[in-house]
Design a protein around this motif. Structure first.
Motif, PDB file in Angstrom:
ATOM      1  N   THR A 198      -2.016   3.019  -6.294  1.00  0.00           N
ATOM      2  CA  THR A 198      -1.181   1.854  -6.028  1.00  0.00           C
ATOM      3  C   THR A 198       0.027   2.300  -5.203  1.00  0.00           C
ATOM      4  O   THR A 198       0.315   3.506  -5.098  1.00  0.00           O
ATOM      5  N   ALA A 199       0.742   1.337  -4.659  1.00  0.00           N
ATOM      6  CA  ALA A 199       1.958   1.661  -3.905  1.00  0.00           C
ATOM      7  C   ALA A 199       2.941   2.408  -4.801  1.00  0.00           C
ATOM      8  O   ALA A 199       3.592   3.358  -4.366  1.00  0.00           O
ATOM      9  N   GLN A 200       3.028   2.011  -6.052  1.00  0.00           N
ATOM     10  CA  GLN A 200       3.942   2.679  -6.990  1.00  0.00           C
ATOM     11  C   GLN A 200       3.531   4.133  -7.203  1.00  0.00           C
ATOM     12  O   GLN A 200       4.364   5.029  -7.228  1.00  0.00           O
ATOM     13  N   ALA A 247       4.648   3.868   1.382  1.00  0.00           N
ATOM     14  CA  ALA A 247       3.610   3.592   0.389  1.00  0.00           C
ATOM     15  C   ALA A 247       2.887   2.296   0.745  1.00  0.00           C
ATOM     16  O   ALA A 247       1.649   2.230   0.701  1.00  0.00           O
ATOM     17  N   GLN A 248       3.642   1.283   1.118  1.00  0.00           N
ATOM     18  CA  GLN A 248       3.025   0.012   1.496  1.00  0.00           C
ATOM     19  C   GLN A 248       2.203   0.170   2.767  1.00  0.00           C
ATOM     20  O   GLN A 248       1.124  -0.413   2.890  1.00  0.00           O
ATOM     21  N   ALA A 249       2.679   0.979   3.715  1.00  0.00           N
ATOM     22  CA  ALA A 249       1.929   1.223   4.951  1.00  0.00           C
ATOM     23  C   ALA A 249       0.603   1.919   4.651  1.00  0.00           C
ATOM     24  O   ALA A 249      -0.420   1.605   5.286  1.00  0.00           O
ATOM     25  N   ILE A 250       0.588   2.836   3.696  1.00  0.00           N
ATOM     26  CA  ILE A 250      -0.649   3.519   3.313  1.00  0.00           C
ATOM     27  C   ILE A 250      -1.641   2.512   2.729  1.00  0.00           C
ATOM     28  O   ILE A 250      -2.817   2.494   3.107  1.00  0.00           O
ATOM     29  N   VAL A 251      -1.173   1.659   1.835  1.00  0.00           N
ATOM     30  CA  VAL A 251      -2.039   0.657   1.223  1.00  0.00           C
ATOM     31  C   VAL A 251      -2.583  -0.298   2.283  1.00  0.00           C
ATOM     32  O   VAL A 251      -3.781  -0.603   2.306  1.00  0.00           O
ATOM     33  N   GLU A 252      -1.725  -0.751   3.185  1.00  0.00           N
ATOM     34  CA  GLU A 252      -2.154  -1.682   4.237  1.00  0.00           C
ATOM     35  C   GLU A 252      -3.149  -1.022   5.189  1.00  0.00           C
ATOM     36  O   GLU A 252      -4.137  -1.644   5.585  1.00  0.00           O
ATOM     37  N   TYR A 253      -2.909   0.236   5.541  1.00  0.00           N
ATOM     38  CA  TYR A 253      -3.835   0.952   6.417  1.00  0.00           C
ATOM     39  C   TYR A 253      -5.199   1.079   5.738  1.00  0.00           C
ATOM     40  O   TYR A 253      -6.239   0.818   6.339  1.00  0.00           O
ATOM     41  N   LEU A 299       1.825   5.998  -5.126  1.00  0.00           N
ATOM     42  CA  LEU A 299       2.061   6.721  -3.869  1.00  0.00           C
ATOM     43  C   LEU A 299       3.521   7.124  -3.728  1.00  0.00           C
ATOM     44  O   LEU A 299       3.833   8.162  -3.161  1.00  0.00           O
ATOM     45  N   GLN A 300       4.421   6.322  -4.273  1.00  0.00           N
ATOM     46  CA  GLN A 300       5.848   6.628  -4.187  1.00  0.00           C
ATOM     47  C   GLN A 300       6.240   7.855  -4.996  1.00  0.00           C
ATOM     48  O   GLN A 300       7.338   8.386  -4.827  1.00  0.00           O
ATOM     49  N   SER A 301       5.354   8.344  -5.843  1.00  0.00           N
ATOM     50  CA  SER A 301       5.652   9.561  -6.598  1.00  0.00           C
ATOM     51  C   SER A 301       5.507  10.804  -5.718  1.00  0.00           C
ATOM     52  O   SER A 301       5.891  11.895  -6.125  1.00  0.00           O
ATOM     53  N   LEU A 302       4.965  10.635  -4.527  1.00  0.00           N
ATOM     54  CA  LEU A 302       4.776  11.751  -3.592  1.00  0.00           C
ATOM     55  C   LEU A 302       6.065  12.067  -2.848  1.00  0.00           C
ATOM     56  O   LEU A 302       6.883  11.177  -2.609  1.00  0.00           O
ATOM     57  N   PRO A 303       6.237  13.331  -2.433  1.00  0.00           N
ATOM     58  CA  PRO A 303       7.433  13.691  -1.658  1.00  0.00           C
ATOM     59  C   PRO A 303       7.442  12.970  -0.315  1.00  0.00           C
ATOM     60  O   PRO A 303       6.406  12.850   0.343  1.00  0.00           O
ATOM     61  N   VAL A 346       1.497  20.154 -15.438  1.00  0.00           N
ATOM     62  CA  VAL A 346       0.393  20.147 -14.497  1.00  0.00           C
ATOM     63  C   VAL A 346       0.249  18.717 -14.019  1.00  0.00           C
ATOM     64  O   VAL A 346       0.201  17.796 -14.811  1.00  0.00           O
ATOM     65  N   ARG A 347       0.175  18.548 -12.722  1.00  0.00           N
ATOM     66  CA  ARG A 347       0.159  17.224 -12.158  1.00  0.00           C
ATOM     67  C   ARG A 347      -1.104  17.033 -11.335  1.00  0.00           C
ATOM     68  O   ARG A 347      -1.417  17.830 -10.471  1.00  0.00           O
ATOM     69  N   ALA A 348      -1.793  15.958 -11.604  1.00  0.00           N
ATOM     70  CA  ALA A 348      -3.000  15.655 -10.849  1.00  0.00           C
ATOM     71  C   ALA A 348      -2.621  15.169  -9.454  1.00  0.00           C
ATOM     72  O   ALA A 348      -1.568  14.575  -9.252  1.00  0.00           O
ATOM     73  N   ALA A 349      -3.476  15.434  -8.515  1.00  0.00           N
ATOM     74  CA  ALA A 349      -3.258  14.953  -7.159  1.00  0.00           C
ATOM     75  C   ALA A 349      -3.377  13.437  -7.138  1.00  0.00           C
ATOM     76  O   ALA A 349      -4.117  12.842  -7.899  1.00  0.00           O
ATOM     77  N   VAL A 350      -2.640  12.816  -6.240  1.00  0.00           N
ATOM     78  CA  VAL A 350      -2.683  11.369  -6.071  1.00  0.00           C
ATOM     79  C   VAL A 350      -3.826  11.046  -5.115  1.00  0.00           C
ATOM     80  O   VAL A 350      -3.870  11.543  -3.995  1.00  0.00           O
ATOM     81  N   ASN A 351      -4.754  10.224  -5.567  1.00  0.00           N
ATOM     82  CA  ASN A 351      -5.876   9.814  -4.735  1.00  0.00           C
ATOM     83  C   ASN A 351      -5.380   8.726  -3.791  1.00  0.00           C
ATOM     84  O   ASN A 351      -5.096   7.608  -4.211  1.00  0.00           O
ATOM     85  N   ILE A 352      -5.271   9.056  -2.502  1.00  0.00           N
ATOM     86  CA  ILE A 352      -4.733   8.104  -1.530  1.00  0.00           C
ATOM     87  C   ILE A 352      -5.702   6.959  -1.247  1.00  0.00           C
ATOM     88  O   ILE A 352      -5.318   5.976  -0.600  1.00  0.00           O
ATOM     89  N   ASN A 353      -6.929   7.036  -1.742  1.00  0.00           N
ATOM     90  CA  ASN A 353      -7.889   5.950  -1.565  1.00  0.00           C
ATOM     91  C   ASN A 353      -7.832   4.914  -2.685  1.00  0.00           C
ATOM     92  O   ASN A 353      -8.362   3.828  -2.538  1.00  0.00           O
TER      93      ASN A 353
END
Length: 107
Positions: free
Chosen positions: A27-29, A42-48, A31-35, A17-24
């Motif tokens: 970390t960049a690392q 990942a860096q663009a998400i953090v910068e945005y 976020l990289q676990s996402l498809p 069972v995997r918890a959802a990644v909170n995009i808010n």
């Protein structure tokens, strides 16, 4: 019948069972676990997020350059805008490719 029980038990043990990644808050690392999310996205998400504040909804991730509808559709059930993010546990096959995992719907 016993073989079916053993097989079912093994299959259940393999599913995590995997918890959802909170995009808010991820970390960049994490976020990289996402498809379809590598180092650059990942860096663009953090910068945005740093420039514009928290995402109000998961669909807002499409405001990040390089993330369109197709990418969002692949990860929409694996991301959230609230809650905690579990440690990244990217499952990879022997060839090094990311394995598909069942998505957990958390919004």
């Amino acid at each position: 019948m016993r073989k079916m029980f053993v097989l079912l038990t093994l299959l259940l043990a393999m599913v995590s069972v995997r918890a959802a990644v909170n995009i808010n808050s991820a970390t960049a690392q994490q976020l990289q676990s996402l498809p379809n999310i590598g180092t650059v996205k990942a860096q663009a998400i953090v910068e945005y997020r740093n420039a514009h504040g928290p995402f109000a909804s998961t669909a807002d991730i499409m405001k990040v350059k390089g993330i369109g509808k197709a990418t969002y559709e692949k990860l929409q059930y694996e991301i959230s805008v609230s809650g905690s993010t579990a440690s990244p546990a990217v499952s990879r096959s022997a060839s090094g490719q990311r394995r598909a995992r069942p998505a957990t719907a958390v919004k």
